[in-house]
Design a protein around this motif. Structure first.
Motif, PDB file in Angstrom:
ATOM      1  N   LEU A 170       4.979   6.464   1.975  1.00 37.73           N
ATOM      2  CA  LEU A 170       4.734   7.341   3.122  1.00 37.73           C
ATOM      3  C   LEU A 170       5.577   6.916   4.317  1.00 37.73           C
ATOM      4  O   LEU A 170       5.820   7.698   5.223  1.00 37.73           O
ATOM      5  CB  LEU A 170       3.255   7.332   3.501  1.00 37.73           C
ATOM      6  N   ARG A 171       6.001   5.636   4.313  1.00 40.21           N
ATOM      7  CA  ARG A 171       6.850   5.147   5.397  1.00 40.21           C
ATOM      8  C   ARG A 171       7.715   4.007   4.884  1.00 40.21           C
ATOM      9  O   ARG A 171       7.350   3.325   3.922  1.00 40.21           O
ATOM     10  CB  ARG A 171       6.042   4.729   6.613  1.00 40.21           C
ATOM     11  N   TYR A 211      10.524   4.735   9.341  1.00 42.19           N
ATOM     12  CA  TYR A 211      10.802   6.096   8.906  1.00 42.19           C
ATOM     13  C   TYR A 211       9.532   6.640   8.273  1.00 42.19           C
ATOM     14  O   TYR A 211       9.072   6.123   7.252  1.00 42.19           O
ATOM     15  CB  TYR A 211      11.945   6.106   7.882  1.00 42.19           C
ATOM     16  N   GLU A 212       8.949   7.647   8.890  1.00 47.55           N
ATOM     17  CA  GLU A 212       7.730   8.277   8.383  1.00 47.55           C
ATOM     18  C   GLU A 212       8.128   9.442   7.485  1.00 47.55           C
ATOM     19  O   GLU A 212       8.890  10.316   7.895  1.00 47.55           O
ATOM     20  CB  GLU A 212       6.855   8.795   9.534  1.00 47.55           C
ATOM     21  N   ILE A 213       7.596   9.452   6.273  1.00 45.17           N
ATOM     22  CA  ILE A 213       7.915  10.508   5.322  1.00 45.17           C
ATOM     23  C   ILE A 213       6.739  11.466   5.274  1.00 45.17           C
ATOM     24  O   ILE A 213       5.637  11.081   4.878  1.00 45.17           O
ATOM     25  CB  ILE A 213       8.210   9.913   3.925  1.00 45.17           C
ATOM     26  N   ILE A 267      12.845  13.496   2.223  1.00 50.47           N
ATOM     27  CA  ILE A 267      13.735  12.522   1.606  1.00 50.47           C
ATOM     28  C   ILE A 267      15.079  13.185   1.309  1.00 50.47           C
ATOM     29  O   ILE A 267      16.132  12.616   1.584  1.00 50.47           O
ATOM     30  CB  ILE A 267      13.125  11.946   0.309  1.00 50.47           C
ATOM     31  N   ASP A 268      15.047  14.391   0.790  1.00 51.92           N
ATOM     32  CA  ASP A 268      16.284  15.083   0.467  1.00 51.92           C
ATOM     33  C   ASP A 268      17.103  15.447   1.692  1.00 51.92           C
ATOM     34  O   ASP A 268      18.317  15.565   1.636  1.00 51.92           O
ATOM     35  CB  ASP A 268      15.992  16.351  -0.344  1.00 51.92           C
ATOM     36  N   GLU A 307       0.839  -1.202   0.000  1.00 48.93           N
ATOM     37  CA  GLU A 307       0.000   0.000   0.000  1.00 48.93           C
ATOM     38  C   GLU A 307       0.870   1.246   0.000  1.00 48.93           C
ATOM     39  O   GLU A 307       1.484   1.571  -0.989  1.00 48.93           O
ATOM     40  CB  GLU A 307      -0.998  -0.022   1.147  1.00 48.93           C
ATOM     41  N   ASP A 308       0.975   1.944   1.139  1.00 47.10           N
ATOM     42  CA  ASP A 308       1.748   3.181   1.188  1.00 47.10           C
ATOM     43  C   ASP A 308       3.099   3.013   1.886  1.00 47.10           C
ATOM     44  O   ASP A 308       3.763   3.987   2.198  1.00 47.10           O
ATOM     45  CB  ASP A 308       0.932   4.278   1.876  1.00 47.10           C
ATOM     46  N   SER A 309       3.509   1.769   2.105  1.00 47.11           N
ATOM     47  CA  SER A 309       4.766   1.496   2.807  1.00 47.11           C
ATOM     48  C   SER A 309       5.743   0.730   1.931  1.00 47.11           C
ATOM     49  O   SER A 309       5.353  -0.002   1.023  1.00 47.11           O
ATOM     50  CB  SER A 309       4.511   0.678   4.072  1.00 47.11           C
ATOM     51  N   LEU A 310       6.997   0.901   2.256  1.00 46.27           N
ATOM     52  CA  LEU A 310       8.078   0.135   1.652  1.00 46.27           C
ATOM     53  C   LEU A 310       8.667  -0.704   2.785  1.00 46.27           C
ATOM     54  O   LEU A 310       9.067  -0.151   3.812  1.00 46.27           O
ATOM     55  CB  LEU A 310       9.121   1.097   1.100  1.00 46.27           C
ATOM     56  N   ILE A 311       8.663  -2.017   2.617  1.00 48.62           N
ATOM     57  CA  ILE A 311       9.137  -2.907   3.670  1.00 48.62           C
ATOM     58  C   ILE A 311      10.461  -3.521   3.228  1.00 48.62           C
ATOM     59  O   ILE A 311      10.496  -4.282   2.249  1.00 48.62           O
ATOM     60  CB  ILE A 311       8.106  -4.004   3.981  1.00 48.62           C
TER      61      ILE A 311
END
Length: 146
Positions: free
Chosen positions: A97-98, A135-137, A143-144, A63-67
């Motif tokens: 998003l995270r 890590y919550e974006i 990110i930068d 969904e909105d996460s990268l694991i």
């Protein structure tokens, strides 16, 4: 620049890097390799420098996460930013998003230094404490600045 390395996952240098991220026996390495071969949602990217595979990062998008499931850098190139660079490049490319990773005590400081919040999960395996790193974006500017 990260490159998709699923097409050559059976090369010895890929297996060696994966062995740094799992219990270093043939069964654990084979299980990890099979996950990437057999599950379309599992992605494996590598970082090459002058045609030498320096590191890899294995992940899935949920969904909105990268694991992150696996991240490794060859020992002689650790501590100079390749791991951090791979994570930041994934954040930029994937725009989650995270970002979530589960790790052991040995790698907790690596994630903290990037800005991940770390929480103990306790002993998930006898005598081995595990940690959830998140890590919550908030927006693309974070990110930068990570």
């Amino acid at each position: 620049m990260l490159l998709n390395i699923k097409a050559y996952i059976r090369k010895p240098e890929v297996a060696e890097l994966i062995s740094y991220t799992v219990f270093p026996d043939d069964q654990s390495v084979e299980k990890a390799i099979s996950q990437y071969e057999n599950q379309d949602n599992m992605q494996l990217y590598g970082f090459e420098d002058q045609e030498l595979l320096i590191g890899l990062i294995g992940f899935e998008r949920s969904e909105d996460s990268l694991i992150i499931h696996h991240i490794a850098v060859i020992p002689e190139n650790r501590g100079i930013g390749y791991g951090r660079g791979m994570i930041l490049e994934l954040m930029t490319d994937q725009k989650p998003l995270r970002v979530i990773a589960e790790t052991d005590e040995e790698s907790v400081q690596f994630y903290r230094n990037i800005g991940f919040e770390v929480q103990s999960l306790g002993e998930l395996f006898p005598g081995v404490e595990r940690f959830r790193c998140v890590y919550e974006i908030e927006d693309e500017n974070n990110i930068d600045n990570a």
